[in-house]
Scaffold this active site. Structure first.
Site, PDB file in Angstrom:
ATOM      1  N   ASN A 173      -9.013 -44.232  -4.789  1.00  0.00           N
ATOM      2  CA  ASN A 173     -10.239 -43.439  -4.723  1.00  0.00           C
ATOM      3  C   ASN A 173     -10.097 -42.493  -3.539  1.00  0.00           C
ATOM      4  O   ASN A 173     -10.251 -42.901  -2.389  1.00  0.00           O
ATOM      5  CB  ASN A 173     -11.441 -44.383  -4.542  1.00  0.00           C
ATOM      6  N   TRP A 174      -9.799 -41.238  -3.857  1.00  0.00           N
ATOM      7  CA  TRP A 174      -9.557 -40.269  -2.771  1.00  0.00           C
ATOM      8  C   TRP A 174     -10.843 -39.771  -2.126  1.00  0.00           C
ATOM      9  O   TRP A 174     -10.806 -39.071  -1.129  1.00  0.00           O
ATOM     10  CB  TRP A 174      -8.745 -39.082  -3.314  1.00  0.00           C
ATOM     11  N   LYS A 175     -11.959 -40.081  -2.745  1.00  0.00           N
ATOM     12  CA  LYS A 175     -13.261 -39.608  -2.233  1.00  0.00           C
ATOM     13  C   LYS A 175     -13.216 -38.086  -2.056  1.00  0.00           C
ATOM     14  O   LYS A 175     -12.630 -37.420  -2.899  1.00  0.00           O
ATOM     15  CB  LYS A 175     -13.624 -40.339  -0.938  1.00  0.00           C
TER      16      LYS A 175
ATOM     17  N   HIS B 274     -20.352 -46.412  -7.168  1.00  0.00           N
ATOM     18  CA  HIS B 274     -19.762 -46.655  -5.836  1.00  0.00           C
ATOM     19  C   HIS B 274     -20.889 -46.719  -4.793  1.00  0.00           C
ATOM     20  O   HIS B 274     -21.870 -45.985  -4.898  1.00  0.00           O
ATOM     21  CB  HIS B 274     -18.772 -45.538  -5.504  1.00  0.00           C
TER      22      HIS B 274
ATOM     23  N   GLU C   5     -21.175 -45.548  -1.954  1.00  0.00           N
ATOM     24  CA  GLU C   5     -21.493 -44.268  -1.302  1.00  0.00           C
ATOM     25  C   GLU C   5     -22.423 -43.434  -2.186  1.00  0.00           C
ATOM     26  O   GLU C   5     -23.273 -42.702  -1.688  1.00  0.00           O
ATOM     27  CB  GLU C   5     -20.198 -43.506  -0.970  1.00  0.00           C
TER      28      GLU C   5
ATOM     29  N   GLU D 131     -16.875 -54.686  -4.074  1.00  0.00           N
ATOM     30  CA  GLU D 131     -16.678 -53.907  -2.850  1.00  0.00           C
ATOM     31  C   GLU D 131     -17.796 -54.210  -1.855  1.00  0.00           C
ATOM     32  O   GLU D 131     -18.837 -53.545  -1.880  1.00  0.00           O
ATOM     33  CB  GLU D 131     -16.693 -52.412  -3.181  1.00  0.00           C
TER      34      GLU D 131
ATOM     35  N   GLY E 287     -14.232 -48.621   4.301  1.00  0.00           N
ATOM     36  CA  GLY E 287     -13.901 -47.618   5.303  1.00  0.00           C
ATOM     37  C   GLY E 287     -14.041 -48.092   6.737  1.00  0.00           C
ATOM     38  O   GLY E 287     -14.045 -47.289   7.666  1.00  0.00           O
TER      39      GLY E 287
ATOM     40  N   SER F 137     -11.248 -51.591   2.694  1.00  0.00           N
ATOM     41  CA  SER F 137     -10.221 -51.712   3.744  1.00  0.00           C
ATOM     42  C   SER F 137      -8.938 -52.402   3.255  1.00  0.00           C
ATOM     43  O   SER F 137      -8.316 -53.171   3.998  1.00  0.00           O
ATOM     44  CB  SER F 137     -10.776 -52.433   4.974  1.00  0.00           C
TER      45      SER F 137
ATOM     46  N   GLY G  52      -9.306 -46.949  -0.937  1.00  0.00           N
ATOM     47  CA  GLY G  52      -9.811 -45.672  -0.449  1.00  0.00           C
ATOM     48  C   GLY G  52      -8.823 -45.038   0.513  1.00  0.00           C
ATOM     49  O   GLY G  52      -7.797 -44.488   0.112  1.00  0.00           O
ATOM     50  N   GLY G  53      -9.113 -45.145   1.802  1.00  0.00           N
ATOM     51  CA  GLY G  53      -8.325 -44.488   2.852  1.00  0.00           C
ATOM     52  C   GLY G  53      -6.813 -44.630   2.705  1.00  0.00           C
ATOM     53  O   GLY G  53      -6.074 -43.633   2.803  1.00  0.00           O
TER      54      GLY G  53
END
Ligand code: PGA
Length: 230
Positions: free
Chosen positions: A9-11, A96, A98, A154, A160, A192, A213-214
């Site tokens: 997930n590159w956001k 998600h 976010e 999640e 994150g 994470s 993610g990151g």
């Protein structure tokens, strides 16, 4: 599910198409070198990179990070499931945390999005952090539609933050979800994830995959995570 599902997930990253292409190509190259592929790898970039990246005829599958529930019309700024499908997406992330936090997505809206995505033959990755959310989000889905649904556990505190959920808690949550839903639905872990903890979630916590993610923006790190599924 025989293969693990490893989802990037590159956001809202990276900031340029050139960089998106660079990261995508590096991951693709690394993935091709893995002989015994035990994972389906999916990249969910920002919408505007989807069509360009898709041209590369890749072994990586594509996914959207969100979608709207209507097919077309006067909905400024929205993207429909059909549009994602047309760009070659096989998956879409829905719900998600976010989106729930910054865009006020309620369980009711998430439910509409899931149904629209499934009707367009997309596989839905439904993100949840509480078991109580799930039943509201999947309300009204048929048994057949369930087959194209994957849950991603999640926990919000882990997203994150560099503070991943313990393997034990992840294991307990996946067991609880399965018990509550009375199905053997595939469950991913997200929050994470990195190359050091990936294996624990897949092997010890029994997760069917990971939502990353990151760490998915660093090709070397992401390839190591994919290797953890081997
Ligand atoms: P993270 O994000 O890996 O950067 O914690 C996971 C996610 O939001 O899906």
């Amino acid at each position: 599910m025989s293969k693990s599902l490893i989802i990037a997930n590159w956001k809202m990253n990276p900031q340029t198409l050139a960089e998106a292409n660079r990261i995508f190509s590096s991951i693709e190259k690394g993935l091709r070198k893995i002989k015994n592929k035990k994972a389906e790898v999916v990249i969910c970039p920002p919408f505007q990179y989807l069509s360009v990246i898709n041209n590369q005829l890749s072994i990586i599958k594509l996914g959207g990070q969100n979608c709207f529930w209507e097919e077309k019309g006067a909905f400024t700024g929205e993207v429909s499931p059909g549009m994602l499908k047309d760009l070659g997406c096989k998956y879409v992330i829905v719900g998600h945390s976010e989106r729930r936090k910054y865009f006020q997505e309620t369980d009711e809206l998430v439910n509409k999005k899931i149904k629209a995505a499934l009707e367009n033959n997309l596989n839905v990755i439904l993100c949840v952090d509480k078991v109580s959310q799930i039943k509201k989000d999947i309300k009204g889905l048929s048994k057949k539609q369930f087959k194209n649904l994957v849950l991603a556990y999640e926990p919000v505190f882990a997203i994150g933050t560099g503070r991943p959920c313990s393997i034990e808690k992840a294991r307990k949550m996946s067991a609880l979800i399965r018990k509550t839903l009375k199905t053997n639905i595939p469950i991913l872990y997200g929050g994470s994830v990195n190359s050091k903890n990936a294996r624990g979630y897949l092997k010890e916590a029994g997760m069917n995959g990971l939502l990353v993610g990151g760490a998915s923006l660093d090709p070397q790190e992401f390839i190591k995570i994919i290797k953890a599924a081997a």
